[in-house]
Design a protein around this motif. Structure first.
Motif, PDB file in Angstrom:
ATOM      1  N   ILE A  40      -7.721  -2.847  -1.697  1.00  0.00           N
ATOM      2  CA  ILE A  40      -7.241  -4.042  -1.197  1.00  0.00           C
ATOM      3  C   ILE A  40      -8.113  -5.293  -1.918  1.00  0.00           C
ATOM      4  O   ILE A  40      -7.680  -6.380  -2.529  1.00  0.00           O
ATOM      5  N   GLN A  41      -9.467  -5.090  -1.797  1.00  0.00           N
ATOM      6  CA  GLN A  41     -10.426  -5.985  -2.431  1.00  0.00           C
ATOM      7  C   GLN A  41     -10.489  -6.067  -3.749  1.00  0.00           C
ATOM      8  O   GLN A  41     -10.576  -7.342  -4.263  1.00  0.00           O
ATOM      9  N   GLU A  42     -10.075  -5.234  -4.317  1.00  0.00           N
ATOM     10  CA  GLU A  42     -10.123  -5.241  -6.193  1.00  0.00           C
ATOM     11  C   GLU A  42      -8.978  -5.995  -6.553  1.00  0.00           C
ATOM     12  O   GLU A  42      -8.961  -6.810  -7.503  1.00  0.00           O
ATOM     13  N   VAL A  43      -7.629  -5.781  -5.843  1.00  0.00           N
ATOM     14  CA  VAL A  43      -6.572  -6.461  -6.275  1.00  0.00           C
ATOM     15  C   VAL A  43      -6.825  -7.947  -5.962  1.00  0.00           C
ATOM     16  O   VAL A  43      -6.104  -8.932  -6.901  1.00  0.00           O
TER      17      VAL A  43
ATOM     18  N   LEU B  27       0.921  -1.436  -0.093  1.00  0.00           N
ATOM     19  CA  LEU B  27      -0.037   0.224  -0.141  1.00  0.00           C
ATOM     20  C   LEU B  27       0.905   1.271  -0.013  1.00  0.00           C
ATOM     21  O   LEU B  27       1.755   1.309   0.738  1.00  0.00           O
ATOM     22  N   ASP B  28       0.726   1.824  -0.910  1.00  0.00           N
ATOM     23  CA  ASP B  28       1.381   3.530  -1.121  1.00  0.00           C
ATOM     24  C   ASP B  28       0.187   4.689  -1.040  1.00  0.00           C
ATOM     25  O   ASP B  28      -0.406   4.663  -1.995  1.00  0.00           O
TER      26      ASP B  28
ATOM     27  N   ASN C 216      -3.534  10.480  -3.394  1.00  0.00           N
ATOM     28  CA  ASN C 216      -3.665   9.087  -3.955  1.00  0.00           C
ATOM     29  C   ASN C 216      -3.437   8.099  -2.877  1.00  0.00           C
ATOM     30  O   ASN C 216      -2.370   7.918  -2.242  1.00  0.00           O
ATOM     31  N   THR C 217      -4.156   7.029  -3.093  1.00  0.00           N
ATOM     32  CA  THR C 217      -3.686   5.643  -2.566  1.00  0.00           C
ATOM     33  C   THR C 217      -3.738   4.431  -3.408  1.00  0.00           C
ATOM     34  O   THR C 217      -4.734   4.258  -4.425  1.00  0.00           O
TER      35      THR C 217
ATOM     36  N   LYS D 129      -5.950   2.003  -8.011  1.00  0.00           N
ATOM     37  CA  LYS D 129      -5.604   3.330  -7.415  1.00  0.00           C
ATOM     38  C   LYS D 129      -7.020   3.881  -6.746  1.00  0.00           C
ATOM     39  O   LYS D 129      -7.952   3.799  -7.770  1.00  0.00           O
ATOM     40  N   ARG D 130      -7.222   4.961  -5.946  1.00  0.00           N
ATOM     41  CA  ARG D 130      -8.218   5.678  -5.608  1.00  0.00           C
ATOM     42  C   ARG D 130      -7.390   7.085  -5.358  1.00  0.00           C
ATOM     43  O   ARG D 130      -6.382   7.354  -4.903  1.00  0.00           O
TER      44      ARG D 130
END
Length: 333
Positions: A53-56, A6-7, A12-13, A28-29
């Motif tokens: 996290i859920q998406e990846v 996580l960056d 941005n995240t 990314k969001r």
């Protein structure tokens, strides 16, 4: 098994899924600690981290039990992030960063521990108006520095240039310890000038689309000679009195602003560089090309290396993984 990095920064995240040192998926969001500052709480940041996290995981069919580590770096470890981890004080080794990692369960995000990597601050005591220039901090650039050292087999002493909205200049010594950092608002300054000054009309509120050496160097030279404020106004003169294109004038602006960064680098009491200091330039391509060109033109530093694009991919995540792959990795709750 897999690792998620996580960056999270100001705006941005990003979550990246890794397997055996290779990127499998990333999401990314456009949410960061700026939202925490505005909202007065970190609910939106937590929700964004949970979503990426859920998406990846879901898009690749990876199960929670298949994840070895979830590693977090950047402003997510600040007081505006999710778990605050105190800065380590320079000089800092990779071992120090590894030992400083803090493990926490944040159930609103995921039912698995997240490992939060500390940032770094300069070793300055009793800060006052007399010595405040010596002080600086970073969160996120420390893992980029570790990643770069490992990717290109960098051996200090060296100065690492990480240009961006807030450009970071990081010094390492002969043992590859991080000995200090210096920050400039170069990218943010360019954005403000481009959008919120009389120069906005000249450059059509646009950043450099293609690097132009001639105009960047001319902007650099004039700024070094007459200062930033005067140089900025001459962009309007170029617009009204010559046939300079928007991109050429944007390059002139870029060269002028980066000139002030070179002044900061050479005069920083923390970085303590000299002509023989090796300089390594990273960052996005246009900024990397501009910095490298201006460093050569300035003719102060004798050894300059521009990092290749492939060596810069997913650098923060790669550096985070380097830290937990160390033999001395353990747990701090």
């Amino acid at each position: 098994m897999y690792t998620i990095t996580l960056d999270s920064g100001t705006t941005n995240t990003r979550a990246t899924l890794w397997q055996s040192g290779k990127v499998i998926n990333t999401r990314k969001r456009e949410i960061g600690v700026k939202n925490t500052a505005v909202d007065g709480n970190n609910s939106r940041l937590k929700a964004a981290v949970k979503e990426v996290i859920q998406e990846v995981m879901q898009e690749t069919g990876v199960l929670l039990e298949e994840i070895d580590y979830i590693l977090a770096s950047g402003m997510i470890t600040s007081n505006l992030g999710i778990v605050e981890v105190p800065h380590l004080i320079t000089p800092v080794t990779s071992e120090d960063l590894t030992q400083g990692i803090m493990r926490k369960r944040v159930s609103e995000i995921i039912e698995k521990d997240i490992w939060f990597i500390p940032g770094i601050k300069n070793n300055v005591k009793d800060i006052s108006i007399e010595n405040c220039e010596e002080m600086d901090v970073m969160r996120g650039e420390e893992v980029e520095t570790v990643g770069l050292i490992n990717r290109i087999n960098l051996q200090g002493p060296a100065l690492i240039i990480l240009p961006g909205s807030h450009s970071k200049f990081v010094s390492i010594n002969e043992e590859n310890e991080i000995t200090g950092c210096c920050t400039s608002l170069a990218g943010e300054m360019i954005s403000v000038i481009t959008h919120n000054t009389i120069i906005a009309n000249s450059v059509r509120k646009s950043f450099v689309e293609q690097f132009n050496k001639r105009f960047a160097v001319k902007g650099f030279e004039q700024c070094m000679r007459t200062g930033l404020n005067r140089t900025l106004f001459t962009i309007r003169i170029l617009d009204q009195s010559t046939d300079s294109t928007t991109n050429e004038m944007a390059n002139f602006l870029l060269g002028a602003v980066l000139a002030t960064d070179l002044v900061a680098i050479k005069n920083s009491s923390t970085l303590s560089v000299n002509r023989n200091t090796k300089v390594v330039v990273a960052g996005k391509e246009i900024l990397r090309d501009a910095f490298t060109t201006l460093l050569y033109h300035d003719d102060y530093f004798t050894e300059i290396e521009k990092v290749e694009n492939d060596d810069l991919k997913d650098l923060a995540g790669y550096g985070s993984i380097c830290l937990v792959n160390r033999e001395d990795f353990n747990i701090r709750d």
